[in-house]
Design a protein around this motif. Structure first.
Motif, PDB file in Angstrom:
ATOM      1  N   TYR A  19       0.821  -1.205   0.000  1.00 43.48           N
ATOM      2  CA  TYR A  19       0.000   0.000   0.000  1.00 43.48           C
ATOM      3  C   TYR A  19       0.859   1.261   0.000  1.00 43.48           C
ATOM      4  O   TYR A  19       2.027   1.227   0.340  1.00 43.48           O
ATOM      5  CB  TYR A  19      -0.992   0.016   1.160  1.00 43.48           C
ATOM      6  CG  TYR A  19      -0.356  -0.034   2.536  1.00 43.48           C
ATOM      7  CD1 TYR A  19       0.086   1.125   3.165  1.00 43.48           C
ATOM      8  CD2 TYR A  19      -0.213  -1.232   3.211  1.00 43.48           C
ATOM      9  CE1 TYR A  19       0.658   1.084   4.417  1.00 43.48           C
ATOM     10  CE2 TYR A  19       0.350  -1.277   4.471  1.00 43.48           C
ATOM     11  CZ  TYR A  19       0.780  -0.109   5.074  1.00 43.48           C
ATOM     12  OH  TYR A  19       1.344  -0.150   6.311  1.00 43.48           O
ATOM     13  N   THR A  60       0.105   6.991   3.999  1.00 43.76           N
ATOM     14  CA  THR A  60      -1.090   7.645   4.512  1.00 43.76           C
ATOM     15  C   THR A  60      -0.693   9.010   5.049  1.00 43.76           C
ATOM     16  O   THR A  60       0.300   9.128   5.763  1.00 43.76           O
ATOM     17  CB  THR A  60      -1.725   6.791   5.629  1.00 43.76           C
ATOM     18  OG1 THR A  60      -2.173   5.567   5.054  1.00 43.76           O
ATOM     19  CG2 THR A  60      -2.895   7.497   6.290  1.00 43.76           C
ATOM     20  N   ASP A  67      -6.050  10.852   4.195  1.00 42.98           N
ATOM     21  CA  ASP A  67      -6.171   9.850   3.137  1.00 42.98           C
ATOM     22  C   ASP A  67      -5.524   8.582   3.662  1.00 42.98           C
ATOM     23  O   ASP A  67      -4.305   8.503   3.809  1.00 42.98           O
ATOM     24  CB  ASP A  67      -5.460  10.295   1.857  1.00 42.98           C
ATOM     25  CG  ASP A  67      -6.224  11.360   1.109  1.00 42.98           C
ATOM     26  OD1 ASP A  67      -7.454  11.436   1.284  1.00 42.98           O
ATOM     27  OD2 ASP A  67      -5.599  12.120   0.358  1.00 42.98           O
ATOM     28  N   ASN A  78      -4.416   5.007   3.127  1.00 39.10           N
ATOM     29  CA  ASN A  78      -4.060   4.128   2.007  1.00 39.10           C
ATOM     30  C   ASN A  78      -3.601   2.754   2.473  1.00 39.10           C
ATOM     31  O   ASN A  78      -2.856   2.080   1.770  1.00 39.10           O
ATOM     32  CB  ASN A  78      -2.937   4.768   1.185  1.00 39.10           C
ATOM     33  CG  ASN A  78      -3.376   6.048   0.536  1.00 39.10           C
ATOM     34  OD1 ASN A  78      -4.416   6.092  -0.094  1.00 39.10           O
ATOM     35  ND2 ASN A  78      -2.599   7.107   0.709  1.00 39.10           N
ATOM     36  N   VAL A 126      -8.509   3.266  -1.069  1.00 34.73           N
ATOM     37  CA  VAL A 126      -8.203   4.470  -0.302  1.00 34.73           C
ATOM     38  C   VAL A 126      -9.478   4.976   0.379  1.00 34.73           C
ATOM     39  O   VAL A 126     -10.548   4.999  -0.223  1.00 34.73           O
ATOM     40  CB  VAL A 126      -7.625   5.571  -1.216  1.00 34.73           C
ATOM     41  CG1 VAL A 126      -7.412   6.872  -0.448  1.00 34.73           C
ATOM     42  CG2 VAL A 126      -6.322   5.103  -1.841  1.00 34.73           C
TER      43      VAL A 126
END
Length: 170
Positions: free
Chosen positions: A25, A28, A49, A51, A57
């Motif tokens: 991933y 963030t 956000d 992630n 997301v």
């Protein structure tokens, strides 16, 4: 990594966060701001956000306000999640009020609602609670009643809970 700065502007706190990505991933990132420059007022907002799930997301947004005046405190909070995963968005709103009857006794009431995305075939979760507390020295007695309808969006899952606590501090 979390960065917090409350000394740049009087009454303003700035928060930033960063979580590095891994092989599965992306990173963030998020940020928020809180204002406490008026006596009794605390207001803030933040966005992130998230992630941590590859290809899913989630954008999180939160805003809140709390105001205390004399024996009363009132607050309101609103959260929203916007996910790339189908039918996974949610909206949350809650409010509460408390009153200090005396130096030893307080009562409070709160209510919240979680709305699930319409295509998720879930019912809105609704919750209410009332509480009372009594403190004398290092001892506290608290009681609360909670009613929750449609737990986690399941229309057939309603719960009612009554709780009484006795606490001693040493």
């Amino acid at each position: 990594l979390i960065y917090t700065n409350s000394s740049a502007i009087d009454g303003v706190t700035i928060m930033l966060n960063y979580k590095p990505g891994e092989t599965t991933y992306d990173s963030t990132t998020g940020g928020g701001i809180a204002f406490t420059g008026v006596e009794g007022l605390n207001v803030g907002a933040a966005m992130e956000d998230n992630n941590t799930t590859d290809g899913a997301v989630v954008e999180n947004t939160v805003a809140y306000i709390k105001y205390a005046m004399d024996a009363f405190t009132v607050g309101f909070q609103s959260n929203e999640t916007d996910s790339q995963t189908a039918n996974s968005d949610t909206e949350f709103e809650a409010w509460g009020v408390s009153y200090a009857v005396s130096e030893d006794i307080s009562i409070s009431y709160g209510s919240s609602t979680v709305e699930f995305e319409s295509g998720a075939s879930k019912s809105d979760q609704e919750a209410d609670a009332i509480g009372v507390s009594w403190t004398n020295g290092s001892m506290s007695v608290t009681a609360s009643r909670h009613d929750i309808a449609n737990v986690a969006g399941t229309a057939t899952d309603d719960r009612d809970v009554t709780e009484v606590n006795l606490t001693f501090a040493f």
